[in-house]
Design an enzyme around this catalytic site. Structure first.
Site, short mmCIF file in Angstrom:
data_model
loop_
_atom_site.label_atom_id
_atom_site.label_comp_id
_atom_site.label_asym_id
_atom_site.label_seq_id
_atom_site.Cartn_x
_atom_site.Cartn_y
_atom_site.Cartn_z
N SER A 1 4.50 -0.07 46.21
CA SER A 1 4.93 -0.03 44.80
C SER A 1 3.87 -0.67 43.92
CB SER A 1 6.27 -0.74 44.63
OG SER A 1 6.82 -0.48 43.37
N LYS B 1 8.66 4.33 38.98
CA LYS B 1 7.52 5.06 39.56
C LYS B 1 7.92 6.39 40.18
CE LYS B 1 4.79 0.88 40.43
NZ LYS B 1 5.73 -0.25 40.44
N SER C 1 10.74 -1.02 39.47
CA SER C 1 9.74 -0.08 40.00
C SER C 1 10.30 1.28 40.38
CB SER C 1 9.04 -0.70 41.22
OG SER C 1 8.07 -1.62 40.80
#
Length: 393
Positions: A126, A69, A66
């Site tokens: 997230s 991101k 993640s």
């Protein structure tokens, strides 16, 4: 007697070889850094200059999970900064966004969310569904957005990165490196507004078509609460990637970014990030040179509506220095004495060259503070008249 001298020479040579071996071993150990980390890859950089303070396998291509991101957030900040998107804009949630697995805030197909709440969901939980909804809002489709992510990565010099999605969900072709992640992290932190979301520890948002469900968001980056000066960035976790963390913190003038990838446990990524940041703050300082938009000099203008123009620094610039060391910085400003209109705001006009002991250590572009229009015939007539009347008094 000769035998004794010969013996002493041989003994001396052997001792010398032993000392060389010992010092060579010590030197090699120092190249491994001041401590050992369990994470597969790690880096610590100065967030302003980008100078590397610590590195371990920084160009090894790994799954970033993640941490991906960060690129979504960077593109979002560019959109907000350019005026193409506002934080109160409404975002339509698609079926594609709703069915994202992994971390999510359980958005429903057909509901609307504002950009502000989607950014909270991305930064704190997230949330994959929030990331996809925002990506589709900015680019129309996830495929177009991922293409945009890769184009931005190329612009930033992230040569070992390839994105296949906006979430970081497992894909064997979705890879990055600690070094590349530090580059996009550094770029994201150029937008002070991002800290409005990154530094929230806990908040609530309403989700669902009727907004009748409350999702309590707790920041997955626990350094925000535990570490002095922490101001970002992003956690990551999948079975393939292991435990990952891009962290940032600021104390005084010094801003640091650490990245750890492939940690064995959740606790290890936070402990190792603290080790990296602690090492940086204990041993280094930042020497400010100039701030973005700081006026460096005023230059004369020929054939312009105005007679002079402020020349400003293109960006913040500082030098990373070891604590206790002293550097005398020489600044050489290269600018023309007179410029001819027209000029556009942000157009490069010259440079500031930084040197120490005669050696160049950095360059900063110097740009026009504002648009400078060419003078019309009437403007020129007014100028001449003003000068004539002034001289006749």
């Amino acid at each position: 007697m000769n035998k004794l001298v010969k013996y002493r020479k041989i003994t001396s040579i052997l001792m010398l070889l032993v000392l060389v071996f010992i010092f060579s071993s010590l030197s090699f150990a120092e190249t491994e850094g001041p401590f050992k980390l369990e994470s597969k890859s790690a880096i610590l950089i100065d967030a302003i200059s980008g100078e590397i303070i610590y590195e371990k396998n920084i160009h090894e291509r790994l799954s970033p999970a993640s941490i991906t991101k960060i690129m979504v957030l960077l593109i979002a900040m560019e959109e907000i900064n350019s005026g193409n998107m506002r934080i109160d804009d409404k975002v339509h949630v698609s079926a594609n966004a709703e069915r994202m697995g992994g971390s999510q805030v359980y958005l429903e197909e057909g509901e609307t969310q504002i950009v502000d709440d989607l950014l909270k969901a991305i930064c704190l939980r997230s949330a994959n569904d929030a990331a996809v909804a925002l990506a589709e809002h900015m680019s129309g489709s996830i495929d177009v957005f991922v293409q945009r992510m890769n184009e931005k990565a190329k612009q930033l010099g992230m040569t070992n990165t390839h994105f296949k999605n906006a979430t970081g969900l497992p894909d064997e072709e979705h890879l990055s490196t600690a070094y590349d992640i530090s580059l996009m992290s550094k770029e994201l932190l150029k937008y002070p507004k991002i800290h409005e979301w990154l530094t929230i520890y806990m908040t609530d948002i309403k989700v669902g078509k009727n907004k009748n469900v409350t999702q309590t968001l707790v920041n997955t980056n626990r350094l925000i609460r535990e570490y002095q000066g922490a101001n970002g960035l992003k956690t990551g976790l999948t079975n393939e990637a292991g435990h990952c963390l891009a962290a940032s913190a600021k104390r005084g003038n010094l801003s640091l970014i650490s990245v750890v990838l492939g940690g064995p446990t959740s606790n290890s990524r936070f402990l190792e990030s603290k080790k990296l940041l602690d090492f940086g703050f204990a041993n280094y300082d930042s020497l400010p040179i100039c701030r973005k938009d700081e006026v460096i000099k005023k230059v004369k203008v020929s054939k312009g509506k105005e007679s002079d123009l402020n020349i400003v620094a293109e960006r913040d610039y500082s030098l990373l220095v070891k604590k206790g060391s002293s550097k005398e910085i020489e600044k050489e400003i290269i600018l023309p004495d007179v410029i001819n209109a027209p000029y556009e705001k942000g157009q490069k006009i010259g440079e500031m060259i930084l040197k120490t002991n005669g050696n160049e250590i950095g360059r900063i572009s110097l740009i026009a503070e504002k648009d400078l229009k060419k003078a019309s015939v009437i403007d020129m007539f007014k100028k001449v008249t003003t000068i004539f009347l002034g001289n006749s008094r």
